[in-house]
Design an enzyme around this catalytic site. Sequence first.
Site, PDB file in Angstrom:
ATOM      1  CD  GLU A  63      -2.275  -1.538   2.718  1.00  0.00           C
ATOM      2  OE1 GLU A  63      -2.124  -0.666   3.587  1.00  0.00           O
ATOM      3  OE2 GLU A  63      -2.770  -2.648   2.945  1.00  0.00           O
ATOM      4  CG  LEU A  97      -6.527  -0.306   2.859  1.00  0.00           C
ATOM      5  CD1 LEU A  97      -5.123   0.131   3.191  1.00  0.00           C
ATOM      6  CD2 LEU A  97      -7.518   0.785   3.243  1.00  0.00           C
ATOM      7  CD  GLU A 137      -3.704  -4.542   5.926  1.00  0.00           C
ATOM      8  OE1 GLU A 137      -3.441  -3.322   5.963  1.00  0.00           O
ATOM      9  OE2 GLU A 137      -4.879  -4.985   5.934  1.00  0.00           O
ATOM     10  CD  GLN A 141       0.390   2.596   4.893  1.00  0.00           C
ATOM     11  OE1 GLN A 141      -0.509   3.236   5.431  1.00  0.00           O
ATOM     12  NE2 GLN A 141       0.537   2.525   3.584  1.00  0.00           N
ATOM     13  CE1 TYR A 189      -5.017  -0.919  10.565  1.00  0.00           C
ATOM     14  CE2 TYR A 189      -2.943   0.228  10.281  1.00  0.00           C
ATOM     15  CZ  TYR A 189      -4.277   0.242  10.636  1.00  0.00           C
ATOM     16  OH  TYR A 189      -4.863   1.399  11.059  1.00  0.00           O
ATOM     17  CG  HIS A 218      -0.818   4.844  13.104  1.00  0.00           C
ATOM     18  ND1 HIS A 218      -2.071   5.254  13.489  1.00  0.00           N
ATOM     19  CD2 HIS A 218      -0.882   4.624  11.767  1.00  0.00           C
ATOM     20  CE1 HIS A 218      -2.863   5.295  12.430  1.00  0.00           C
ATOM     21  NE2 HIS A 218      -2.174   4.908  11.382  1.00  0.00           N
TER      22      HIS A 218
END
Length: 733
Positions: free
Chosen positions: A424, A453, A455, A477, A481, A526
């Site tokens: 991605e 998008l 995985e 990313q 994820y 994140h």
Amino acid sequence: MGRINEREAELDGWFRAEIAATRPGPTRPQQESLEPGSGLTGAQVLELFEAQATSRHLDLAARQLARDGVGYYSIGSSGHEGNAAVAAALRVNDPALLHYRSGAFFAHRTRQVGGIDPIRDVLLGITSAVADPISGGRHKVFGSKAAHIIPQTSTIASHLPRAVGLAFALERAAQMKVACPWPSDAVVVCSFGDASANHSTATGAINTAVYTAQLGVPAPILFVCEDNGIGISVPTSRTWIEQAYGARPGLRYFEADGAELTDAFAIAREAANWVRAHRKPAFLRLRTVRLLGHAGSDVESAYRRPAELAADLRGDPVTRTARLLITAGFATPGEMLRRYSDIGSRVTATAESIRGEAQLTSAAAIMAPLAPARPTVVRTDALRGTTSSPGDTDAGAPMTLAQAVNHTLAQLLARDSDVLVFGEDVGRKGGVYGVTKGLQQTFGVRRVFDTLLDEQSVLGTALGAALAGFVPIPEIQYLAYVHNAEDQLRGEAATLSYFSNGQYRNPLVVRIAGLAYQKGFGGHFHNDNSIAALRDIPGVVIAAPSRADDAAAMLRTCVSAARVDGRVCVYLEPIALYHTRDLYRGGDGGWLAPAAAVRHAEIGRARVHGTGTHLTIVSFANGVPMSLRVARRLAERGVHARVLDLRWLAPLPVEDLLDNARATGRVLIADETRRSGGVSEAVCTALLDAGFDGRIARVTSEDSFIPLGPAANAVLLDEDRIEAAADKLLAAL
């Protein structure tokens, strides 16, 4: 062998009674066509019947072997034998990833190839014999290298993303002149059940195939849903599959009755030809019935009405095919009964003959295909071209970790035509953090490209491309994820070599941006610091570089280990260190390093910073620069510590760990992952298992998800906590 049970006797008796009562048509030569336009002669239908009857008798034998205590798998194909027609409709070199009820497909395909005895091969798998030619006694799977059948275990649609990836990779391999086991005009066939069609993995994979074709990229895959109307005990509406997939834009839909061989063959042939000509995905719903239940221990009468069971019996495809041959004049009832009985006798005799076959008895033998390691060959491959590759002129300049990864990817793409980089945002944008910036412009969209998008599909594309001869480097990313698609690593990537006894491999390097300590952009998804789910996958390599020079060397090593040994590698990139330049004070450039400084980093070998004799601080990734700063502060107080950067989290560098632990007698593990399930648990265990008798302490992040903003500091490992733990450990002496 002993007596078959009531349901098996009913099925066997049904066939015999129905065939005995069938009135034969006028006698015809077997070389004649069954009917105009059918594409099948009488002889070909007889071959398909043999495959169907072989599969049926193998089901009966599997159940008997289980009752005798020498068989270990009895998920049968009875009722699904119409899939032999799908095998007949395809070429023998069309790669097949099969449903676990594909016995008749397997029997017909292997006999088309020749030199393979499907009866013996399947029975060896059922009895877990070392002589099983595909898994070597590790599992009963439908697989054959010679027959282009890629083995799958008892999957719930988890093989579909790989199948889509393989379809995508076929023509790309031809265009890029990458050696591929299959021709560029091959069709990938992937079969699964109606219940599995509802799984998110199936819907995602089919969506990816349609999306890929919509972009104009070839995706020659035939999805075959063998719809028997029930998943274990849960019914599937007879209209559901057509409603879900029959009108899907971009997906050509076909439907056939698996009990009627001529219909199944004609429609399967039409579907296969359409995919081969258009290089787009198609969906074939093959209506089937399920006879003998889900598996050997399943009692269908507990959840199905007698009328349902009787209706399925009337739809028995083996009986229907035999009856077709008789009424068409190609055989008499007596001849068909003799053929059926002769096949049963061969199956029974073979089952008896293999009862004494050897089985796996040692852990070493069982695990042999998991992690083949040829470090000398890997090193040679990793060092290949490191001084003269295009773009290598800046390799001696100090770099950040992100720059080193970018530089090394460019070097690998320039050196090796089999390398693909994708994920991605990795193409046009160059990655969220700029790590792949400029690669697509330099190497083109065939080598560096964006994915949708999803995985599961990113990893599935990699798994399929690996089969086709590539060394894929997909990017996930963010670490959080990868858990959406972790079964693609655990259940697919890690198992293929194991269940094929090394005949198939998954050369793969998954780049994952992860771990914590991002400033100004936080939150759980994140800043995920959990890798426990990755660390316990057998055979998988986990690399966690902390500085530019190691990042370059470890990436080269991972790619070479993938190419040379077929290793599945997870390359974990600490986001917070991507652009870090300084170590001790602002502007010192102490965390920059040339990408060429370390050209190879052997898997399972650590790196030590310093020669302190008072304390060994063991860490990795973000913990390494923190530990180095703590070590400097300790030195100012007269305490001299060395910092051991693990670098490899699987396999752990146990030898280096022990050497450096014994050098000081005191070990502090500074672990940025969680206290429960974190890396420090494995490090402590390795030390204790080896008999280390010095002092051990650990300091970790909390057992918490990571919150947004400055609150993250309250649950994450930091320098103050490392220093306090070091003081406590030293004070206890």
